[in-house]
Design a protein around this motif. Structure first.
Motif, PDB file in Angstrom:
ATOM      1  N   ARG A 137       0.850  -1.193   0.000  1.00  0.00           N
ATOM      2  CA  ARG A 137       0.000   0.000   0.000  1.00  0.00           C
ATOM      3  C   ARG A 137       0.884   1.241   0.000  1.00  0.00           C
ATOM      4  O   ARG A 137       1.819   1.335   0.780  1.00  0.00           O
ATOM      5  CB  ARG A 137      -0.896  -0.028   1.231  1.00  0.00           C
ATOM      6  N   ILE A 138       0.572   2.172  -0.904  1.00  0.00           N
ATOM      7  CA  ILE A 138       1.330   3.420  -1.023  1.00  0.00           C
ATOM      8  C   ILE A 138       0.370   4.581  -0.756  1.00  0.00           C
ATOM      9  O   ILE A 138      -0.708   4.638  -1.341  1.00  0.00           O
ATOM     10  CB  ILE A 138       1.940   3.598  -2.438  1.00  0.00           C
ATOM     11  N   ARG A 139       0.781   5.485   0.133  1.00  0.00           N
ATOM     12  CA  ARG A 139      -0.049   6.667   0.419  1.00  0.00           C
ATOM     13  C   ARG A 139       0.836   7.908   0.472  1.00  0.00           C
ATOM     14  O   ARG A 139       2.066   7.823   0.587  1.00  0.00           O
ATOM     15  CB  ARG A 139      -0.796   6.489   1.732  1.00  0.00           C
ATOM     16  N   GLU A 140       0.173   9.023   0.417  1.00  0.00           N
ATOM     17  CA  GLU A 140       0.865  10.306   0.494  1.00  0.00           C
ATOM     18  C   GLU A 140       1.363  10.522   1.928  1.00  0.00           C
ATOM     19  O   GLU A 140       0.656  10.233   2.894  1.00  0.00           O
ATOM     20  CB  GLU A 140      -0.100  11.422   0.110  1.00  0.00           C
ATOM     21  N   ALA A 141       2.576  10.999   2.075  1.00  0.00           N
ATOM     22  CA  ALA A 141       3.125  11.315   3.395  1.00  0.00           C
ATOM     23  C   ALA A 141       2.642  12.698   3.810  1.00  0.00           C
ATOM     24  O   ALA A 141       2.630  13.627   3.002  1.00  0.00           O
ATOM     25  CB  ALA A 141       4.641  11.280   3.366  1.00  0.00           C
ATOM     26  N   HIS A 142       2.226  12.816   5.033  1.00  0.00           N
ATOM     27  CA  HIS A 142       1.709  14.103   5.527  1.00  0.00           C
ATOM     28  C   HIS A 142       2.673  14.701   6.501  1.00  0.00           C
ATOM     29  O   HIS A 142       3.253  14.123   7.308  1.00  0.00           O
ATOM     30  CB  HIS A 142       0.355  13.918   6.186  1.00  0.00           C
TER      31      HIS A 142
END
Length: 142
Positions: A137-142
């Protein structure tokens, strides 16, 4: 004319009083799951991009899977930045058994910094030998 309005008004008032309130019957019991095949990519693919900005910015140019000598599964994903700017994303992996159920908790999210149009490999190793499938799973870093 006054009698007509008076008669219509009395009829409307009588209709409102005699109708009463309609209540919706209370529904209890077991229910069938709804939309079980909608947005279930994590059950069918090996890599999922979790938000729209990541879908634009990141792609996976390849995944390598191997079994370690002790029987655990190791997965390496080659992530590529599609943009001409430096980005930071986070990646995790859920290892699953033959039937697709998680064999352990979700791995921690790894920060991955991808340079302009660059690539970087991210490696995940299962904690036990039950893992046969996986979803990265790849998500945007915040």
């Amino acid at each position: 004319m006054k009698r007509t309005f008076l008669a219509i008004g009395m009829l409307a008032t009588a209709a409102a009083l005699l109708t009463g309130c309609e209540t919706t019957p209370r529904d209890t019991g077991a229910y069938v799951p709804v939309n079980t095949t909608v947005n279930d990519l994590e059950n069918h693919t090996t890599i999922v991009l979790m938000d729209p900005r990541v879908q634009i910015s990141v792609t996976c140019s390849g995944i390598q899977q191997r079994t370690l000598p002790d029987g655990r599964l190791e997965v390496t994903a080659n992530l590529r930045n599609r943009e001409n700017r430096r980005i930071q994303v986070q990646a995790s992996c859920v290892f699953k058994d033959e039937q697709g159920f998680p064999t352990e908790g979700e791995s921690v999210w790894h920060n991955v910094i991808l340079t302009e149009n660059g690539q970087d490999a991210v490696t995940f190793t299962a904690m036990n030998t039950k893992a046969k499938k996986y979803t990265i799973r790849i998500r945007e870093a915040h």
